[in-house]
Design an enzyme around this catalytic site. Sequence first.
Site, PDB file in Angstrom:
ATOM      1  N   GLN A   1       0.799  -1.220   0.000  1.00 26.63           N
ATOM      2  CA  GLN A   1       0.000   0.000   0.000  1.00 26.63           C
ATOM      3  C   GLN A   1       0.838   1.281   0.000  1.00 26.63           C
ATOM      4  OE1 GLN A   1      -2.637  -1.777   3.279  1.00 26.63           O
ATOM      5  NE2 GLN A   1      -4.065  -0.509   2.137  1.00 26.63           N
TER       6      GLN A   1
ATOM      7  N   HIS B   1      -1.557  -5.522 -13.017  1.00 31.24           N
ATOM      8  CA  HIS B   1      -1.005  -5.369 -14.373  1.00 31.24           C
ATOM      9  C   HIS B   1      -1.802  -6.152 -15.404  1.00 31.24           C
ATOM     10  CE1 HIS B   1       3.006  -4.341 -12.219  1.00 31.24           C
ATOM     11  NE2 HIS B   1       2.258  -3.271 -12.388  1.00 31.24           N
TER      12      HIS B   1
ATOM     13  N   ARG C   1       4.028   0.072  13.039  1.00 34.71           N
ATOM     14  CA  ARG C   1       3.785  -1.250  12.469  1.00 34.71           C
ATOM     15  C   ARG C   1       3.826  -1.155  10.945  1.00 34.71           C
ATOM     16  NH1 ARG C   1      -1.682  -3.988  11.142  1.00 34.71           N
ATOM     17  NH2 ARG C   1      -0.932  -6.034  10.531  1.00 34.71           N
TER      18      ARG C   1
ATOM     19  N   HIS D   1       1.317  -9.217   4.641  1.00 35.90           N
ATOM     20  CA  HIS D   1       0.124  -8.375   4.501  1.00 35.90           C
ATOM     21  C   HIS D   1      -0.333  -8.460   3.038  1.00 35.90           C
ATOM     22  CE1 HIS D   1      -2.119  -4.797   6.460  1.00 35.90           C
ATOM     23  NE2 HIS D   1      -2.721  -5.020   5.302  1.00 35.90           N
TER      24      HIS D   1
ATOM     25  N   ASN E   1      -1.392 -10.753   8.576  1.00 32.05           N
ATOM     26  CA  ASN E   1      -2.411  -9.730   8.751  1.00 32.05           C
ATOM     27  C   ASN E   1      -3.740 -10.242   8.204  1.00 32.05           C
ATOM     28  OD1 ASN E   1      -3.297  -6.839   9.251  1.00 32.05           O
ATOM     29  ND2 ASN E   1      -3.902  -7.112   7.108  1.00 32.05           N
ATOM     30  N   GLU E   2      -4.719 -10.394   9.075  1.00 34.58           N
ATOM     31  CA  GLU E   2      -6.107 -10.652   8.692  1.00 34.58           C
ATOM     32  C   GLU E   2      -6.329 -11.911   7.854  1.00 34.58           C
ATOM     33  OE1 GLU E   2      -7.807  -7.121   6.977  1.00 34.58           O
ATOM     34  OE2 GLU E   2      -7.824  -6.088   8.894  1.00 34.58           O
TER      35      GLU E   2
ATOM     36  N   ASN F   1      -7.326  -6.176  14.474  1.00 32.22           N
ATOM     37  CA  ASN F   1      -7.667  -5.045  13.616  1.00 32.22           C
ATOM     38  C   ASN F   1      -9.162  -4.831  13.775  1.00 32.22           C
ATOM     39  OD1 ASN F   1      -5.061  -4.965  12.755  1.00 32.22           O
ATOM     40  ND2 ASN F   1      -5.483  -5.575  10.640  1.00 32.22           N
TER      41      ASN F   1
ATOM     42  N   TYR G   1     -12.445  -2.096  13.207  1.00 33.74           N
ATOM     43  CA  TYR G   1     -12.904  -0.859  12.572  1.00 33.74           C
ATOM     44  C   TYR G   1     -14.341  -0.492  12.904  1.00 33.74           C
ATOM     45  CZ  TYR G   1      -8.724  -0.625   9.638  1.00 33.74           C
ATOM     46  OH  TYR G   1      -7.432  -0.513   9.195  1.00 33.74           O
TER      47      TYR G   1
ATOM     48  N   GLU H   1      -4.727  -2.249  14.141  1.00 32.82           N
ATOM     49  CA  GLU H   1      -5.285  -1.305  13.163  1.00 32.82           C
ATOM     50  C   GLU H   1      -6.627  -0.796  13.660  1.00 32.82           C
ATOM     51  OE1 GLU H   1      -5.818  -2.487   9.023  1.00 32.82           O
ATOM     52  OE2 GLU H   1      -3.877  -3.493   9.058  1.00 32.82           O
TER      53      GLU H   1
HETATM   54  C1  GBH Z   1      -7.657  -3.467   6.817  1.00 29.85           C
HETATM   55  O1  GBH Z   1      -8.681  -4.375   6.528  1.00 29.85           O
HETATM   56  C2  GBH Z   1      -6.415  -3.839   6.068  1.00 29.85           C
HETATM   57  O2  GBH Z   1      -5.532  -4.583   6.888  1.00 29.85           O
HETATM   58  C3  GBH Z   1      -5.691  -2.668   5.478  1.00 29.85           C
HETATM   59  O3  GBH Z   1      -4.723  -3.107   4.584  1.00 29.85           O
HETATM   60  C4  GBH Z   1      -6.704  -1.736   4.851  1.00 29.85           C
HETATM   61  O4  GBH Z   1      -6.108  -0.689   4.153  1.00 29.85           O
HETATM   62  C5  GBH Z   1      -7.570  -1.198   5.962  1.00 29.85           C
HETATM   63  O5  GBH Z   1      -8.205  -2.238   6.618  1.00 29.85           O
HETATM   64  C6  GBH Z   1      -8.659  -0.246   5.501  1.00 29.85           C
HETATM   65  O6  GBH Z   1      -9.592  -0.909   4.690  1.00 29.85           O
HETATM   66  O7  GBH Z   1     -15.578  -4.060  -0.080  1.00 29.85           O
HETATM   67  O8  GBH Z   1     -17.572  -4.530   1.162  1.00 29.85           O
HETATM   68  O9  GBH Z   1     -16.268  -6.347   0.242  1.00 29.85           O
HETATM   69  C7  GBH Z   1      -9.896  -4.106   7.172  1.00 29.85           C
HETATM   70  C8  GBH Z   1     -10.935  -5.116   6.846  1.00 29.85           C
HETATM   71  C9  GBH Z   1     -12.094  -6.144   5.106  1.00 29.85           C
HETATM   72  C10 GBH Z   1     -12.278  -3.834   5.353  1.00 29.85           C
HETATM   73  C11 GBH Z   1     -12.614  -6.050   3.717  1.00 29.85           C
HETATM   74  C12 GBH Z   1     -12.845  -3.729   3.955  1.00 29.85           C
HETATM   75  C13 GBH Z   1     -14.008  -4.860   2.215  1.00 29.85           C
HETATM   76  C14 GBH Z   1     -15.461  -5.092   2.303  1.00 29.85           C
HETATM   77  N1  GBH Z   1     -11.416  -4.951   5.478  1.00 29.85           N
HETATM   78  N2  GBH Z   1     -13.511  -4.951   3.588  1.00 29.85           N
HETATM   79  S1  GBH Z   1     -16.269  -5.008   0.779  1.00 29.85           S
END
Ligand code: GBH
Length: 507
Positions: free
Chosen positions: A39, A59, A97, A142, A186-187, A329, A331, A399
Amino acid sequence: MKLLVVLSLVVAACYGSVVRQQRRFPDDFLFGTATAAYQIEGGWDADGKGESIWDYMVHNTPDVIRGKTNGDIAGDTYNNYKRDVEMMRELGLDAYRFSMAWSRILPTGMANEVNPAGIEFYNNYIDEMLKYNIQPLVTLYHWDLPQKLQELGGFTNPLFSDWFEDYARVVFENFGDRVKMFITFNEPREICFEGYGSTTKAPRLNSTAVGTYICAKNLVVAHAKAYRLYDQEFRAKQGGQCGITISVNWFGPATETPEDEVAAELRRQGEWGIYAHPIFSAEGGFPKELSDKIAENSAKQGYAKSRLPEFTEEEKAFVRGTSDFFGVNHYTAFMVSANDGKTSFPVPSLQDDMDNISFADDDWLKSASAWLTLAPNSIYKALSHLRTLYNDPIFYLTENGWSTYEGRDLIDDDRIEYYRASMESMLNCLDDGINLKGYMAWSLLDNFEWMEGYIERFGLYEVDFEDPARKRTPRKSAFVYKNIIKNRFVDYEYEPETMTMTIDEGH
Ligand code: GBH
């Protein structure tokens, strides 16, 4: 007496937020930010780096990314890492991190060929942090698998855990003298469900009924191999810790009916239980209700065996207890209802195995990301649940963060509201005696938000992706976070005087 009462009223009036201010984070609580290699780094083929599944996907099928952008250059941290460390100093971070790109270190994925330029890059990056007392937290994986390994089946190849162990050895050997906290994956949910079970992450295999589950088993075994390697060969001389990070959003029942309670439990097991239970539960193995359900559905669907590959007793014992901490993580939150029969999922699929629906409350503040709202006190809800389930582990929030749209100005009051709410929710955890030791805000800087390209922005620093130098500029939230780290409490009155960052003494 009267005077005393009056006096204390005056004091209380002057310090309206005095009650909240008494709730402090301990001095040794680790405040940091988080990022991931693909990223931010760029340099996708620089100095001997091999191709990853993200390089390959962007690509070959550029249409899958919003705006058809990619991470070829991203924030160009490969060339700008000193500026990134300067930003860490501006914020006064205790820790940072970041992840290492497997294919930058081992271009083909296998340990026979190590790329010296890759080792040098991460050495420089780590040393730059250590110069200023910023503790590096390293994620080994990741999401950017070397493409060569994908061609051999990636996480579905039974030898995957050996490849990962070999890679982990190279990382521990080269960096473990200075890195004291390693995160293997990660995840897992996003790796296995989104990458193998759907089309929302590379390699977009869309094998929800089978691929997701094979990946889940191989991933936790790979994690356990890396952990045991660290434990047996490195811990004594390096003295660090090794763990895993799992995405744990909160999934609570929409109502108190038994149907919704059962639905929410199955959902939690399908979201993160299948990855967490084998590692953190006392009995090991996959969570019972979900694995029974998958076995029952598989039989009905004519499979000779359950689509979920069970662990042998020996494997259960090997995986159990292999994490020094639980990286979370987190959110947001969703409410879960039993499927009323109105929603149909593909059969067979993980969604059908869980068979429920989820939604966010309309009143919750919305971000730029469809899935991300500000759900009240959800950190506390998630951690207190995990704590009971898994016998009080040490937690790090690895996160947590908020997205705004590309092109918005630097005054990000909604992000500030989100971060402050997260702080309160963490303080609720600490008040309750939950072993929460640190917090990594996602993210230090704007970056390539996977399928959303550069449209959704998570940075405390804004990045100008049109500028060849990828100039970074602090948002208002960066100043607020800095103030929280410095004070160890949330000062609701705080407003930055200017939008110019400086480095405080001692950083
Ligand atoms: C994290 O995932 C990641 O570790 C990180 O790389 C990322 O940038 C960050 O969150 C912010 O997104 O599009 O409706 O199918 C968090 C968990 C799971 C959140 C997948 C977004 C997509 C759902 N993520 N989800 S959807």
